[in-house]
Scaffold this motif. Structure first.
Motif, PDB file in Angstrom:
ATOM      1  N   LEU A 417      28.856  76.069 -26.466  1.00  0.00           N
ATOM      2  CA  LEU A 417      27.542  75.390 -26.393  1.00  0.00           C
ATOM      3  C   LEU A 417      26.386  76.237 -25.905  1.00  0.00           C
ATOM      4  O   LEU A 417      26.608  76.901 -24.733  1.00  0.00           O
ATOM      5  CB  LEU A 417      27.742  73.982 -25.734  1.00  0.00           C
ATOM      6  N   ARG A 418      25.180  76.614 -26.661  1.00  0.00           N
ATOM      7  CA  ARG A 418      24.277  77.278 -26.140  1.00  0.00           C
ATOM      8  C   ARG A 418      23.061  76.651 -26.829  1.00  0.00           C
ATOM      9  O   ARG A 418      22.697  76.159 -27.852  1.00  0.00           O
ATOM     10  CB  ARG A 418      24.496  79.047 -26.986  1.00  0.00           C
ATOM     11  N   LEU A 419      21.912  76.665 -25.846  1.00  0.00           N
ATOM     12  CA  LEU A 419      20.732  76.331 -25.727  1.00  0.00           C
ATOM     13  C   LEU A 419      19.616  77.337 -25.576  1.00  0.00           C
ATOM     14  O   LEU A 419      19.935  78.035 -24.564  1.00  0.00           O
ATOM     15  CB  LEU A 419      20.332  74.790 -24.946  1.00  0.00           C
ATOM     16  N   LYS A 420      18.748  77.318 -26.429  1.00  0.00           N
ATOM     17  CA  LYS A 420      17.818  78.647 -26.593  1.00  0.00           C
ATOM     18  C   LYS A 420      16.532  78.201 -26.618  1.00  0.00           C
ATOM     19  O   LYS A 420      16.121  77.196 -27.479  1.00  0.00           O
ATOM     20  CB  LYS A 420      18.141  79.851 -27.332  1.00  0.00           C
ATOM     21  N   THR A 421      15.586  78.891 -25.954  1.00  0.00           N
ATOM     22  CA  THR A 421      14.022  78.444 -26.261  1.00  0.00           C
ATOM     23  C   THR A 421      13.407  79.899 -26.433  1.00  0.00           C
ATOM     24  O   THR A 421      13.440  80.557 -25.618  1.00  0.00           O
ATOM     25  CB  THR A 421      13.540  77.550 -25.029  1.00  0.00           C
ATOM     26  N   PHE A 422      12.698  79.749 -27.404  1.00  0.00           N
ATOM     27  CA  PHE A 422      11.579  81.181 -27.866  1.00  0.00           C
ATOM     28  C   PHE A 422      10.233  80.669 -27.550  1.00  0.00           C
ATOM     29  O   PHE A 422       9.703  79.801 -27.843  1.00  0.00           O
ATOM     30  CB  PHE A 422      11.914  81.471 -28.954  1.00  0.00           C
ATOM     31  N   PHE A 423       9.642  81.794 -26.567  1.00  0.00           N
ATOM     32  CA  PHE A 423       8.277  81.490 -26.331  1.00  0.00           C
ATOM     33  C   PHE A 423       7.585  82.796 -26.921  1.00  0.00           C
ATOM     34  O   PHE A 423       7.977  83.889 -26.438  1.00  0.00           O
ATOM     35  CB  PHE A 423       8.012  81.485 -24.683  1.00  0.00           C
ATOM     36  N   ASP A 438       4.799  78.895 -32.266  1.00  0.00           N
ATOM     37  CA  ASP A 438       4.329  79.302 -30.752  1.00  0.00           C
ATOM     38  C   ASP A 438       5.679  79.084 -30.010  1.00  0.00           C
ATOM     39  O   ASP A 438       5.809  79.806 -29.060  1.00  0.00           O
ATOM     40  CB  ASP A 438       3.275  78.165 -30.338  1.00  0.00           C
ATOM     41  N   TYR A 439       6.496  78.196 -30.390  1.00  0.00           N
ATOM     42  CA  TYR A 439       7.641  78.032 -29.575  1.00  0.00           C
ATOM     43  C   TYR A 439       8.675  77.636 -30.717  1.00  0.00           C
ATOM     44  O   TYR A 439       8.650  77.313 -31.889  1.00  0.00           O
ATOM     45  CB  TYR A 439       7.637  76.692 -28.764  1.00  0.00           C
ATOM     46  N   ARG A 440       9.928  77.752 -30.120  1.00  0.00           N
ATOM     47  CA  ARG A 440      11.111  77.550 -31.115  1.00  0.00           C
ATOM     48  C   ARG A 440      12.449  77.092 -30.122  1.00  0.00           C
ATOM     49  O   ARG A 440      12.607  77.647 -29.116  1.00  0.00           O
ATOM     50  CB  ARG A 440      11.539  78.841 -31.836  1.00  0.00           C
ATOM     51  N   PHE A 441      12.823  75.959 -30.376  1.00  0.00           N
ATOM     52  CA  PHE A 441      14.100  75.324 -29.651  1.00  0.00           C
ATOM     53  C   PHE A 441      15.205  75.534 -30.566  1.00  0.00           C
ATOM     54  O   PHE A 441      15.239  75.071 -31.640  1.00  0.00           O
ATOM     55  CB  PHE A 441      13.633  73.823 -29.302  1.00  0.00           C
ATOM     56  N   GLU A 442      16.333  75.933 -30.081  1.00  0.00           N
ATOM     57  CA  GLU A 442      17.438  76.075 -30.899  1.00  0.00           C
ATOM     58  C   GLU A 442      18.814  75.792 -30.105  1.00  0.00           C
ATOM     59  O   GLU A 442      18.887  76.198 -28.971  1.00  0.00           O
ATOM     60  CB  GLU A 442      17.657  77.509 -31.290  1.00  0.00           C
ATOM     61  N   PHE A 443      19.516  74.827 -30.394  1.00  0.00           N
ATOM     62  CA  PHE A 443      20.844  74.500 -29.966  1.00  0.00           C
ATOM     63  C   PHE A 443      22.000  74.901 -30.927  1.00  0.00           C
ATOM     64  O   PHE A 443      21.798  74.723 -32.058  1.00  0.00           O
ATOM     65  CB  PHE A 443      21.099  72.943 -29.831  1.00  0.00           C
ATOM     66  N   ARG A 444      23.279  75.582 -30.287  1.00  0.00           N
ATOM     67  CA  ARG A 444      24.270  76.049 -31.169  1.00  0.00           C
ATOM     68  C   ARG A 444      25.727  75.380 -30.544  1.00  0.00           C
ATOM     69  O   ARG A 444      25.551  75.678 -29.448  1.00  0.00           O
ATOM     70  CB  ARG A 444      24.429  77.407 -31.278  1.00  0.00           C
ATOM     71  N   ALA A 445      26.226  74.618 -31.373  1.00  0.00           N
ATOM     72  CA  ALA A 445      27.675  74.207 -31.069  1.00  0.00           C
ATOM     73  C   ALA A 445      28.520  75.128 -31.854  1.00  0.00           C
ATOM     74  O   ALA A 445      28.431  74.978 -33.376  1.00  0.00           O
ATOM     75  CB  ALA A 445      27.820  72.811 -31.048  1.00  0.00           C
ATOM     76  N   ARG A 446      29.427  75.847 -31.393  1.00  0.00           N
ATOM     77  CA  ARG A 446      30.289  76.758 -32.243  1.00  0.00           C
ATOM     78  C   ARG A 446      31.890  76.373 -31.705  1.00  0.00           C
ATOM     79  O   ARG A 446      32.260  76.509 -30.544  1.00  0.00           O
ATOM     80  CB  ARG A 446      29.847  78.340 -32.013  1.00  0.00           C
ATOM     81  N   TYR A 447      32.787  75.945 -32.651  1.00  0.00           N
ATOM     82  CA  TYR A 447      33.998  75.682 -32.570  1.00  0.00           C
ATOM     83  C   TYR A 447      34.833  76.782 -32.958  1.00  0.00           C
ATOM     84  O   TYR A 447      34.918  76.734 -34.332  1.00  0.00           O
ATOM     85  CB  TYR A 447      34.343  74.178 -33.122  1.00  0.00           C
TER      86      TYR A 447
END
Length: 449
Positions: A417-423, A438-447
């Motif tokens: 599980l990974r949560l990233k925020t780009f500013f 301006d911003y980017r929010f990204e969540f990744r669930a990898r099985y």
């Protein structure tokens, strides 16, 4: 007597095991050879769900160039699904390897899907010294983490996510490896043939060789040749790299990597490109074509502290990139085209700008000089399987930058599980200041399976 005690203790332990005491039938020990034999095949991969939220900057030049016809709100969402499958099979001296990606995406444009063969090649290893490959392959030349100037026959990494798998090219290659006693411990030579014909490697001759998206040579069938000479000398990894052919101009490279201490590694790359063709545009829409010898280089380090904090620092100079003034001219051209579109409805300049942004100006790190820093901390405060990190990319010419904090958790078996925020931070007419977000929010669930 003291020498007999260990034997007595061992005998008592054996008697206490199930099936070893009196009155119990002894269980015969069976050794299954199949349990230790290496299987000739491997199957694996992962399934991924990656939702994204983009916070848009409607005043940015790249937003105007790419979304001038769209009626988007303040944010846009994406739902991205991916299945990556990989497998291999070995028989004798032969090994077959395949990696395939299937993507399904839901964006503001609607649903789309597509499958891509990332790698698929047959390897033959008649001896420990010789190795031959035929098929679609990634070579991963270079020692840099975020960038690789000497990766002449690979697609460029995304510096925001350098560990992502890349799509390869169709090639014929070989390896000759030899070991020595003395300062020179290992020597290997890797020649590569990369054809560009109808339906095979056609994109190799296009935008990947030129930041503005123009091909580096005329069309037609081409056979390109690349080679790498690797040697381990005085505990230093060194590569000499060469490329020539009709699809891109001739280029030379060298890289190195060395562990200064057990916790400190330094690395570098240098690439020289002959007769590089570059296309750029000024503020009034005039297109310029320039041919010159370009030199790019990278110098970096990786340091691991006693507290399990990892620092990765790299400086990158791209001799083929756009200068600060060339980037500013392009942004001014977009603004003029957008104002003309609002006044007259003529979208021709913006269509040109959109094409140029996809070809080079809007790609990752299109400029000339960057500083990259990544800091990650393994299991802070004794939180098991938890790794926070932050990544910064600074354009040294216009002082705009991106800052990306992330949280990674791997405490569930086979699940990441990974949560990233780009500013994205920068003034007008700067690289990161003119990005569409301006911003980017990204969540990744990898099985993984």
């Amino acid at each position: 007597m003291g020498r007999r005690i260990p034997g007595i203790i061992l005998w008592a332990l054996l008697l206490s095991l199930p099936g070893q005491g009196r009155g119990e039938e002894k269980e015969e020990f069976k050794f299954e050879l199949s349990e230790t034999e290496k299987k000739p095949y491997h199957l694996g991969g992962f399934g991924e769900f990656r939702p994204v939220l983009n916070v848009l900057d409607k005043n940015a030049a790249l937003y105007k160039a790419n979304f001038y016809k769209e009626n988007l709100g303040a944010t846009t969402g994406e739902y991205n699904f991916r299945v990556q499958l990989e497998g291999s099979y070995e028989e004798g001296i032969a090994r077959l390897f395949v990696r395939f990606n299937q993507d399904v995406n839901d964006t503001y444009q609607g649903w789309s899907s597509g499958g891509t063969l990332y790698e698929g090649f047959l390897s033959l290893k008649p001896s420990e010294s010789y190795h031959f490959d035929a098929g679609k392959k990634v070579f991963k030349w270079g020692k840099g983490y975020a960038w690789n100037p000497v990766a002449f026959i690979d697609r460029p990494k995304d510096p925001n996510d350098p560990d992502l798998a890349l799509e390869g090219f169709w090639t014929l290659s070989g390896d000759y490896i030899r070991s020595f006693a003395g300062p020179l411990k290992t020597l290997s030579f890797t020649p590569v043939l990369l054809p560009v014909v109808s339906g095979i490697n056609e994109d190799f001759a296009g935008g990947l060789s030129n930041p503005a998206g123009a091909p580096s040579s005329s069309g037609g069938d081409r056979i390109n040749f690349a080679a790498r000479l690797y040697f381990l000398l005085y505990d230093t990894d060194i590569d000499l790299v060469y490329f020539t052919g009709g699809s891109r101009t001739t280029r030379y490279g060298i890289d190195f990597s060395r562990n200064i201490t057990t916790n400190l590694e330094v690395h570098g790359e240098l690439a020289h490109i002959r007769n590089f063709p570059k296309t750029f545009i000024n503020a009034d829409g005039t297109v310029f074509n320039q041919t010159f010898d370009a030199t790019g280089y990278l110098l970096g380090m990786r340091y691991l502290t006693a507290m399990d904090t990892t620092y990765i620092l790299e400086y990158y100079h791209a001799g083929t990139g756009f200068t600060k003034d060339q980037m500013s001219d392009f942004f001014s051209f977009v603004v003029r085209g957008y104002n003309e579109y609002l006044a007259t409805g003529n979208s021709t300049p913006l269509q040109r700008a959109s094409t140029l942004s996809r070809g080079g100006y809007g790609r990752n790190t299109p400029g000339t000089d960057y500083l990259y820093l990544r800091i990650s901390q393994k299991e802070p405060f004794d939180i098991l399987y938890f790794t926070p990190a932050v990544t910064g990319i600074l354009n040294l010419k216009d002082h705009s930058f991106s800052l990306t904090p992330e949280l990674l958790y791997t405490g569930i078996t086979n699940l990441e599980l990974r949560l990233k925020t780009f500013f994205l931070v920068g003034k007008g007419s700067t690289e990161f200041g003119e990005k569409p977000n301006d911003y980017r929010f990204e969540f990744r669930a990898r099985y993984f399976f």
